[in-house]
Design a protein around this motif. Structure first.
Motif, PDB file in Angstrom:
ATOM      1  N   VAL A 193      -0.786   9.068  -2.100  1.00  0.00           N
ATOM      2  CA  VAL A 193      -1.003   8.884  -3.531  1.00  0.00           C
ATOM      3  C   VAL A 193      -0.353   7.592  -4.004  1.00  0.00           C
ATOM      4  O   VAL A 193      -0.935   6.817  -4.760  1.00  0.00           O
ATOM      5  CB  VAL A 193      -0.448  10.089  -4.313  1.00  0.00           C
ATOM      6  N   ALA A 194       0.862   7.346  -3.522  1.00  0.00           N
ATOM      7  CA  ALA A 194       1.554   6.122  -3.910  1.00  0.00           C
ATOM      8  C   ALA A 194       0.778   4.895  -3.476  1.00  0.00           C
ATOM      9  O   ALA A 194       0.627   3.928  -4.231  1.00  0.00           O
ATOM     10  CB  ALA A 194       2.960   6.097  -3.321  1.00  0.00           C
ATOM     11  N   ALA A 195       0.255   4.953  -2.248  1.00  0.00           N
ATOM     12  CA  ALA A 195      -0.505   3.800  -1.748  1.00  0.00           C
ATOM     13  C   ALA A 195      -1.732   3.547  -2.611  1.00  0.00           C
ATOM     14  O   ALA A 195      -2.009   2.412  -3.018  1.00  0.00           O
ATOM     15  CB  ALA A 195      -0.912   4.050  -0.293  1.00  0.00           C
ATOM     16  N   TYR A 196      -2.475   4.603  -2.905  1.00  0.00           N
ATOM     17  CA  TYR A 196      -3.661   4.421  -3.733  1.00  0.00           C
ATOM     18  C   TYR A 196      -3.308   3.928  -5.123  1.00  0.00           C
ATOM     19  O   TYR A 196      -3.998   3.070  -5.691  1.00  0.00           O
ATOM     20  CB  TYR A 196      -4.466   5.726  -3.819  1.00  0.00           C
ATOM     21  N   LEU A 207      -0.697   2.163  -5.984  1.00  0.00           N
ATOM     22  CA  LEU A 207      -0.257   0.777  -5.866  1.00  0.00           C
ATOM     23  C   LEU A 207      -1.455  -0.139  -5.712  1.00  0.00           C
ATOM     24  O   LEU A 207      -1.540  -1.219  -6.324  1.00  0.00           O
ATOM     25  CB  LEU A 207       0.673   0.663  -4.657  1.00  0.00           C
ATOM     26  N   LEU A 208      -2.387   0.288  -4.885  1.00  0.00           N
ATOM     27  CA  LEU A 208      -3.608  -0.479  -4.689  1.00  0.00           C
ATOM     28  C   LEU A 208      -4.338  -0.631  -6.021  1.00  0.00           C
ATOM     29  O   LEU A 208      -4.790  -1.712  -6.398  1.00  0.00           O
ATOM     30  CB  LEU A 208      -4.496   0.239  -3.671  1.00  0.00           C
ATOM     31  N   ALA A 209      -4.430   0.454  -6.740  1.00  0.00           N
ATOM     32  CA  ALA A 209      -5.127   0.425  -8.022  1.00  0.00           C
ATOM     33  C   ALA A 209      -4.446  -0.534  -8.983  1.00  0.00           C
ATOM     34  O   ALA A 209      -5.108  -1.284  -9.722  1.00  0.00           O
ATOM     35  CB  ALA A 209      -5.166   1.831  -8.618  1.00  0.00           C
ATOM     36  N   GLU A 210      -3.135  -0.536  -8.975  1.00  0.00           N
ATOM     37  CA  GLU A 210      -2.440  -1.438  -9.879  1.00  0.00           C
ATOM     38  C   GLU A 210      -2.684  -2.889  -9.505  1.00  0.00           C
ATOM     39  O   GLU A 210      -2.860  -3.748 -10.368  1.00  0.00           O
ATOM     40  CB  GLU A 210      -0.942  -1.151  -9.838  1.00  0.00           C
ATOM     41  N   LEU A 230     -14.045  -0.307 -13.492  1.00  0.00           N
ATOM     42  CA  LEU A 230     -14.591   0.825 -12.766  1.00  0.00           C
ATOM     43  C   LEU A 230     -13.887   0.995 -11.430  1.00  0.00           C
ATOM     44  O   LEU A 230     -13.506   2.093 -11.037  1.00  0.00           O
ATOM     45  CB  LEU A 230     -16.095   0.587 -12.545  1.00  0.00           C
ATOM     46  N   ILE A 231     -13.704  -0.117 -10.751  1.00  0.00           N
ATOM     47  CA  ILE A 231     -13.032  -0.062  -9.454  1.00  0.00           C
ATOM     48  C   ILE A 231     -11.603   0.407  -9.625  1.00  0.00           C
ATOM     49  O   ILE A 231     -11.097   1.231  -8.845  1.00  0.00           O
ATOM     50  CB  ILE A 231     -13.081  -1.431  -8.756  1.00  0.00           C
ATOM     51  N   PHE A 234      -7.405   4.737  -9.055  1.00  0.00           N
ATOM     52  CA  PHE A 234      -6.487   5.713  -9.647  1.00  0.00           C
ATOM     53  C   PHE A 234      -7.017   7.118  -9.466  1.00  0.00           C
ATOM     54  O   PHE A 234      -6.273   8.069  -9.203  1.00  0.00           O
ATOM     55  CB  PHE A 234      -6.318   5.457 -11.149  1.00  0.00           C
ATOM     56  N   GLY A 235      -8.349   7.225  -9.605  1.00  0.00           N
ATOM     57  CA  GLY A 235      -8.970   8.540  -9.508  1.00  0.00           C
ATOM     58  C   GLY A 235      -8.758   9.187  -8.153  1.00  0.00           C
ATOM     59  O   GLY A 235      -8.557  10.397  -8.062  1.00  0.00           O
ATOM     60  N   VAL A 236      -8.793   8.368  -7.093  1.00  0.00           N
ATOM     61  CA  VAL A 236      -8.619   8.950  -5.759  1.00  0.00           C
ATOM     62  C   VAL A 236      -7.245   9.584  -5.639  1.00  0.00           C
ATOM     63  O   VAL A 236      -7.097  10.712  -5.164  1.00  0.00           O
ATOM     64  CB  VAL A 236      -8.810   7.881  -4.671  1.00  0.00           C
TER      65      VAL A 236
END
Lengths: 324, 274, 568
Positions: B253-256, B258-261, B192-193, B198-200
């Motif tokens: 977008v890239a930061a989010y 990357l964070l998601a990954e 979910l997290i 990714f959703g953001v």
């Protein structure tokens, strides 16, 4: 298998119906006189004249009646006439279709064609320099918004370097034969690049992670132990399994590319279905909007169905029940 | 928290840092509000310089100030829209996955309808029908993206449901709510997290696209996409109007992503461990 | 954005009762520079801002192809159904109007040779030229004219440009093969202007749906050229019509290229794929410092009758008070807009006409840019800042409103943002809202707005303000969008339309102008110049307040000198 396909096809019908209903309702809720025309239009008419036009198009009838009439025509494959120029909707779609197919088809083929070798190469040598650099580049491409990429490409290659034309399908003085073909290619270059890089990045990374996972699996190790070359092991064993997630997602690639196409077609003034869709929404050309919505939904459904069938053929668990 | 952070790969940590930096910029944006609003026609379309590091736009406003003041708006809309999408999507998807049968059949049809729905049309229609406002944009993005989250949630729940401990719990006769609360939800949390992260990124892009097409936020609240929407007019004369807002967008977008990954990397580890 | 001819009926220049009185002083021939050229680098042909008349210069040469630009795709080539500029441009070559405007805005005969009005001004009898003939050999008859006008008035036919002209028509009949008579319910000073319209061939629509006929894609010609091809999204090509008996055009072939984007069109002009291009101030600026442009092309710039304005809805609680509306006008720095956004090629206006319109009184000065005075006016009207600071309030309501603009209008948006910025300093919040065209138009047409940025685009020289500003014409029934209503103004408008003497009519309109300046029913912004770029080989240009085309002979008089060797 047949039952699975049959069941999916049957289930597609309520989906298409649901989409039509929602589009229809939304259309009639949205403000704006139908057939208002684009911003070039001199169509400033008084409220009285607008009423006349609504009556002319049968828009004063109750919604369910309008919907039923439209449905009746569609079932007979009669898509109606455009509100803007009164030509059959089918004709307008047929004019724009080849342009969209060329653009999207080329983009998809290039994306997948380049992504697979790239992904395999990166996946076979994880953590190598090649893998790291390509990974970073692909990630960057993946995060790049399509419309910004388009603007940048236009600025750099068209406005500054003047290598490629800014808009359109072909120069108007385009000669036939080879020069004409080259001219069309030049016009295709930037829009296709815009549509390709996002999908390319996505698929390549997927293939890469698939290969990396499959590499470590038993059957690949076994084949190496039997003396198969590295390359053979990768391509014959790891690759088909890595392809599975690609296939599942391939169905979703089509609608993603189609909607990306709308923005690209607008920016590059490419006369395809995406631009027709956008223009029709802005002009409130109801028959065209309805027809295109249905068309894009149908294409998406077919693509997802094809992907699911391919997956079912590969993975028996899917067709036996837990997947619907 | 520190344990969590330390398990993030390097790229994830860098990304988290960038995200924090962006929020900091967003917090400081009121300082730039005045500069962003000042119209000076004599300074139209000036290239980047010492006084205007990002150049000026077609009304002579400082582009750097405009990009900074757009930051909180783009970020906030992205977050809330992703939240809405995830909220609806996860609820629908989890329900379908958990209960199966007729519930699953109906809900999956619904998800399929939304997935096949021409996204652009829904966005434009919603933007046209509802009064232009941040709420409309959030609703439009949320309503068009929840289906993807639902599909993902459903497959995750299906997977978790079949895990040994869950089956064991059912075999022992545990009630549904208990199973949900004690077993499914905690295991569903990591994906979910990840989905949220990714959703953001996606929501921020969607809002920018909407604004770019002209159906996004109404002025004076302007987002990066809104600034970009005027860029095509000046493509030959003022390339900086296209470059800088887009760069901000890209970085975010890239930061989010990357964070998601990074979060996904941790969560798969954690998942495997259970 | 264009406003439809919805106002209609204009026609001081009754043909047969042709008064020698020139409506516009200094109108016709010689170029009158009204502003200094703005180019920085000297160019061989310095662009002048003023009217051009090359109709008597040089030796016209026949032959060649003229490549013109269309900014959008025509949706139809049916003259009755036409609704946009590109359609009019093509149709002008293909189907002659009954009457035309010449460069000095006088009515001249076209397909018709004469018009007679009855004593009571209710009946008009029009005689067609006996030699007028269709491309297929059949004569143009009164039956065709009656058919056309009946279709225009038909409630089932969407005819946005011409329908309002015939709303007061009560009867029409063909008297013989070449004459027909139209009867109206009331006399109107500008009535003859409503016969500036083309005729359709009745026989081609027999047994077909008028809206869907193939004729709408390939219209039969009765003019100097005929349509030979129409490639959607690409081009429309015309060639000479051998059957046409009137004065021929000089070019053998006319090709219209559909190029919506200005930058692409500019490039095409430079490389010779276009001979004519309509340009905006951005391109003009680029061209001024572009040596390639100086070598191949020239800029033609003049003022027409179009203008920008911001409509204020009198039904809204904010704008019902004339003091508030005057204050709004005084908060817009129009001089700065002219300098900054238009680089000098625009004129501030003080009323609902362009300065070249006969109704415009040059002695009526525009309200000054004076935020101080504007603030005092707002105070007077009851909109005051609360003691603790903040936006202005009255009766507990804050002064906040939506300022609508069409998403495609870049200039409109810029002007609105400037206004909003100044208003913010004065404690008024204007939210600039860019809306997509269809939704925007609907809001404006139904009167459901507070303020909206609009552009008036004149398709004819009729100055009659009745349909736009008379209280009986409030939206949504009529097109007085802001529902402006003032009994004194109403009276003047009615007087003007019924006054048959041109001189007295002008006086009335001038008085109305002064009243409207003070009443400020809208914020009248500027009259901007029209700019075109031509390749040097195209000669014989004539410009007018109505533009480059839409006048007679207009583009038909253009001819192409052979391009000298070595031209880019």
């Amino acid at each position: 298998m047949i039952r699975y396909v049959g069941r999916r096809l049957l289930l597609a019908v309520p989906t298409l119906f649901g989409i039509s209903v929602i589009v229809f309702v939304l259309l009639h809720l949205a403000p704006g006189t139908p057939g208002a025309g684009g911003a070039e239009s001199l169509r400033r008419v008084s409220g009285k004249a607008a009423e006349e036009m609504r009556r002319l198009y049968g828009l004063d009838r109750p919604l369910p009646e309008q919907f039923a009439r439209w449905l009746g025509r569609v079932v007979r494959l009669d898509l109606g006439e455009s509100f803007v120029d009164h030509r059959p909707v089918g004709e307008r779609i047929r004019e724009a279709l080849p342009n969209t197919i060329v653009l999207n088809g080329l983009a998809l083929v290039l994306a997948i064609g380049l992504a697979i070798p790239l992904g395999v190469a990166a996946g076979s040598r994880p953590e190598s320099t090649f893998d790291r650099t390509s990974g970073a580049v692909l990630f960057a491409l993946y995060s790049l918004p399509t419309f910004w990429g388009a603007l940048l490409l236009q600025t750099l290659f068209s406005a500054q370097l003047k290598w490629f034309p800014l808009f359109g399908v072909a120069s108007d003085a385009a000669p036939g034969g080879f020069a004409g073909f080259a001219d069309r290619l030049a016009h295709l270059a930037l829009p296709v690049t815009c549509l390709t890089y996002g999908t390319l990045a996505f698929v390549a990374r997927l293939v890469r992670s698939g290969i990396v996972e499959a590499r470590a699996s038993d059957y690949v190790l076994a084949s190496r132990a039997r003396g198969a070359s590295r390359r053979r092991a990768i391509w014959r064993h790891a690759f088909p399994n890595a392809l599975l997630p690609v296939i599942t997602l391939a169905g979703l690639l089509v609608p993603a590319v189609l909607s990306g196409s709308v923005v690209v077609e607008k920016i590059f003034a490419w006369p395809g279905l995406g631009r027709l869709y956008l223009d029709s929404i802005l002009a409130r050309d109801y028959p065209v909007i309805l027809a295109l919505s249905l068309l894009s939904a149908a294409v998406t459904l077919i693509a997802t169905l094809a992907a699911d069938i391919a997956l079912a053929a590969a993975d028996p668990r899917v067709r036996d029940g837990s997947g619907v | 928290m520190r344990l969590f952070a330390s398990r993030l790969p390097l790229t994830g940590r860098v990304a988290a840092g960038v995200v924090l930096l962006l929020w900091l910029v967003a917090a400081c944006s009121p300082l730039f509000a005045e500069r962003a609003r000042t119209i000076r026609l004599e300074e139209r379309l000036q290239a980047p310089s010492a006084t205007h590091p990002f150049g000026t736009d077609d009304l002579g406003r400082d582009l750097l100030a405009r990009v900074v003041t757009a930051t909180p708006i783009s970020l906030a809309i992205g977050l809330v829209a992703a939240g809405v999408s995830l909220g609806i999507g996860f609820t629908v998807g989890a329900t379908a996955g958990y209960f199966g049968g007729a519930v699953d059949l109906v809900l999956s049809r619904l998800v399929e309808v939304m997935l096949c729905f021409p996204v652009l049309f829904l966005l434009l229609a919603l933007a046209a029908v509802l009064p232009p406002s941040p709420a409309t944009v959030i609703a439009a993005i949320g309503l068009t993206t929840w289906a993807g989250d639902a599909r993902y949630a459903r497959s995750e729940i299906l997977r978790i449901r079949e895990l040994d401990y869950a089956r064991a719990a059912r075999a022992m006769g545990a009630s549904t709510p208990r199973i949900l609360a004690r077993h499914l939800l905690p295991n569903a949390l990591p994906p979910l997290i990840v989905s949220a992260a990714f959703g953001v990124g996606w929501a921020i892009l969607a809002e920018a696209a909407l604004s770019f097409l002209g159906v996004g936020l109404p002025a004076p609240a302007v987002s990066w996409g809104g600034i970009l929407s005027t860029a095509p007019n000046w493509i030959e004369e003022a390339w900086w109007i296209a470059l800088f807002p887009g760069l901000a967008l890209f970085l975010t977008v890239a930061a989010y992503n990357l964070l998601a990954e990074g979060l996904r990397a941790i969560s798969t580890e954690a998942g495997r461990g259970v | 954005m264009k406003r439809a001819l919805a106002a209609a009926l204009h026609g001081i220049l009754v043909l047969v009762l042709a008064s020698a009185c020139r409506e516009r002083p200094g109108a016709a021939a010689a170029a009158v520079p009204t502003a200094a050229p703005t180019s920085a680098t000297p160019t061989p042909e310095t662009p002048r801002l003023g009217f051009l008349d090359e109709s008597h210069e040089g030796n016209p040469v026949d032959g060649g192809t003229l490549r013109r630009r269309l900014t959008g795709e025509p949706t139809t080539l049916n003259a009755v159904l036409q609704s946009s500029g590109p359609e009019a441009q093509v149709l002008q070559y293909v189907q002659r109007n009954l009457f035309d405007y010449d460069a000095s805005l006088q009515l001249v005969p076209g397909l018709a040779e004469g018009m007679e009005a009855s004593k009571d001004g209710l009946e008009y009898t029009i005689a067609l030229r006996p030699d007028a003939v269709w491309e297929d050999g059949r004569p143009v008859t009164a039956k065709d004219a009656v058919f056309t006008i009946r279709k225009i008035a038909d409630p089932k036919v969407p005819a946005p440009v011409f329908k309002p002209l015939f709303e007061e028509m009560t009867a029409i009949e063909a008297l013989d093969a070449h004459r027909f008579r139209v009867r109206f319910s009331r006399p109107y000073a500008f009535r003859p202007m409503c016969f500036v319209l083309p005729i359709l061939p009745a026989h081609r629509f027999e047994g077909q749906s008028f809206l869907k006929s193939k004729e709408n894609r390939a219209p039969l010609s009765d003019g100097p050229y005929r349509v030979v091809s129409w490639k959607t999204q690409e081009s429309v090509a015309l060639e000479r019509n051998p059957r046409y008996a009137g004065p021929r055009g000089h070019f053998d072939r006319i090709e219209f290229r559909i190029v919506p984007d200005n930058t692409t069109a500019y490039r095409m002009l430079l490389d010779g794929s276009l001979d004519e291009d309509v340009v905006d101030s951005g391109i003009k600026r680029r061209a001024a410092s572009d040596p390639d442009f100086a070598a191949c092309c020239r800029l033609v710039e003049f003022y027409n009758l179009d203008y920008n304005y911001i409509a204020l809805n009198e039904r809204s609680p904010f704008f019902s008070d004339a003091r508030v509306r005057r204050a709004m006008t005084m908060m817009l720095d129009r001089a700065s807009i002219v300098r900054g956004l238009y680089r000098g090629s625009a004129r501030i206006i003080s009323g609902p006409w362009a300065p070249d319109s006969p109704a415009y009184d040059a002695d009526v000065a525009p309200l000054p840019f004076d935020p101080g005075m504007a603030g005092r006016l707002l105070d007077e009207a009851g909109w005051v800042r609360p003691p603790g600071g903040g936006p202005r309030e009255k009766d507990g309501r804050r002064f906040e409103f939506d300022l609508l603009v069409s998403a495609g209008s870049e200039v409109g948006r810029q002007i609105d943002e400037m206004l909003a910025s100044e208003l913010a300093k004065a404690g008024v919040t204007a939210r600039v809202r860019a809306m997509e065209w269809a939704a925007f138009v609907e809001k404006v047409d139904s009167g459901a707005f507070e303020a909206a940025s609009l552009a008036w685009s004149a398709v004819d020289p009729n100055p009659d303000p009745y349909f736009y500003w008379h209280s009986s014409q409030c939206a949504p029934a009529g097109i007085n969008d802001g529902c402006y209503s003032n009994p004194a103004a109403d009276a003047l408008m009615v007087q003007a339309r019924e006054e048959l003497d041109a001189g007295r009519r002008l006086e009335i309109l001038h008085r109305l102008h002064r009243l409207l300046r003070d009443e400020a029913p809208a914020i009248f912004v500027v009259n901007a110049s029209q700019k075109y770029a031509f390749r040097k080989r195209v000669r014989g240009l004539t410009t007018s307040p109505l533009g480059l085309y839409g006048i007679w002979p207009g583009p038909l008089a253009w001819w192409g000198a052979p391009e000298p060797a070595g031209q880019p």
